[in-house]
Design an enzyme around this catalytic site. Structure first.
Site, PDB file in Angstrom:
ATOM      1  N   GLU A 132       0.371  -1.484   0.050  1.00 14.11           N
ATOM      2  CA  GLU A 132       0.011   0.169   0.225  1.00 14.11           C
ATOM      3  C   GLU A 132       0.583   1.825   0.160  1.00 14.11           C
ATOM      4  OE1 GLU A 132      -2.900  -0.581   3.511  1.00 14.11           O
ATOM      5  OE2 GLU A 132      -3.430  -2.295   2.629  1.00 14.11           O
ATOM      6  N   GLU A 239      -6.538 -10.861  -1.176  1.00 15.22           N
ATOM      7  CA  GLU A 239      -7.148 -10.525  -0.100  1.00 15.22           C
ATOM      8  C   GLU A 239      -8.682 -10.406  -0.082  1.00 15.22           C
ATOM      9  OE1 GLU A 239      -5.435  -7.313   2.435  1.00 15.22           O
ATOM     10  OE2 GLU A 239      -3.522  -7.617   2.143  1.00 15.22           O
TER      11      GLU A 239
END
Length: 334
Positions: A132, A239
């Protein structure tokens, strides 16, 4: 009644995995062993848990998950080495106080990656190396994290280099969310192209896949897969879950999902897996962010006091309609 195994149904397409923690490897052990062929530690391998103080490593929780995977013949995905979140404050502080300088931060990063990736060398076949790092909003390219502010954008390059040093055989991934949003997708592509230009040893892109009943559209997911595939890298869905609420839905009154929610969720999962199978030449792994609905990070997030039901198995570990639809995409009945 016997239930099809996701791992077996999709073994000719891609690995099927689940994120677990030290509780769910016990509470959902039978489901995990039956359904999944790959495990990811939800939080136990992150810096805050593996090195809470400088030079003090705590691997007991991560070892429990790695040992479970090894004991049951499952693959292990490493998650995650460098992140702006769940990293202890000491990483960014100088020994005498104030902010640490670039050299100190890079030394600490290298030491951390050597210790963690080195410990699981030969067990973790891949790592989410950097998590991220791309900015969500506006024109800004990279997230203004302490790593970026104090080292510069090349902290991402260094992280991949250090991970490759620690485990030359591991596949190394950049991992991010909102990866199908066109603006952020293009920033991720820009980052990966830049990393390749810098000679970083990157092998793949992690598409997190935190979706809901309306967003992203299947067309957006398809375009993202195609654009990432053009980079010549492996794609892992890392995810995956499907919230039954839109992001701006703040309801807290539901004690169980409605029939309409479950039907829409089933439709969405079926569309996704049909799409993933189309691109199985580049998608090598699909990991759910949880094993069943009794435990999910979406309980109490982003709305406190609210439960969610985002996975293929219900709170009692029974297959949902979404499970049956997913299995159907492989041409078999659940």
């Amino acid at each position: 009644m016997s239930v099809r195994s996701l791992r077996e149904v999709f073994k000719g397409d891609f690995d099927i995995g689940a994120a677990v923690n030290i509780w769910t490897v016990d509470s959902a052990a039978e489901l995990i062993k039956a359904q999944y062929g790959s495990l990811t530690a939800e939080n136990e391998m992150k810096p805050v848990n593996t090195q809470p103080a400088e030079g003090v490593f705590t691997f007991e929780k991560a070892d429990k998950i790695a040992d479970f995977a090894a004991r049951h013949g499952m693959k292990l995905r490493g998650h995650t080495l460098v992140w702006h979140n769940q990293t202890p404050d000491w990483f960014f502080e100088a020994p005498g106080g104030g902010p640490a300088d670039r050299e100190t931060l890079l030394r600490r990063m290298r030491d951390h990656i050597r210790a963690v990736a080195g410990r699981y060398r030969g067990r973790a076949y891949c790592w989410d190396v950097v998590n991220e790092a791309v900015a969500d909003e506006g024109e800004q390219w990279l997230r203004p994290s302490k790593w970026h502010e104090r080292v510069g954008p090349d902290y991402i390059v260094r992280a991949f280099e250090y991970a490759h040093e620690a485990d030359p055989d591991a596949l190394l991934f950049y991992n991010d969310y909102n990866e199908c949003n066109p603006a952020k997708r293009d920033k991720i592509i820009r980052l990966v192209k830049w990393l390749k230009e810098q000679g970083a040893p990157i092998h793949g892109i992690g598409m997190q896949g935190h979706y809901n009943l309306e967003s992203p559209s299947i067309a957006e997911v398809r375009e993202a897969i195609e654009r990432y595939a053009e980079l010549g890298l492996i794609i892992h869905v890392t995810e995956l879950d499907m919230s039954v609420y839109a992001w701006d839905d703040r309801r807290t009154d539901l004690k169980e999902p409605t029939a309409e929610m479950l039907e829409r969720q089933a439709e969405r999962y079926e569309q996704l897996f049909a799409l993933y199978r189309e691109y199985r030449d580049v998608i090598r792994s699909v990991t759910f962010w949880g094993a069943a609905d009794d435990y999910t990070w979406l309980h109490n997030f982003p709305v406190r006091g609210r439960r969610n039901w985002p996975l293929l198995f219900d709170e009692n570990h029974r297959p949902k309609e979404a499970f049956r639809r997913v299995v159907r995409t492989a041409g078999v009945e659940a």
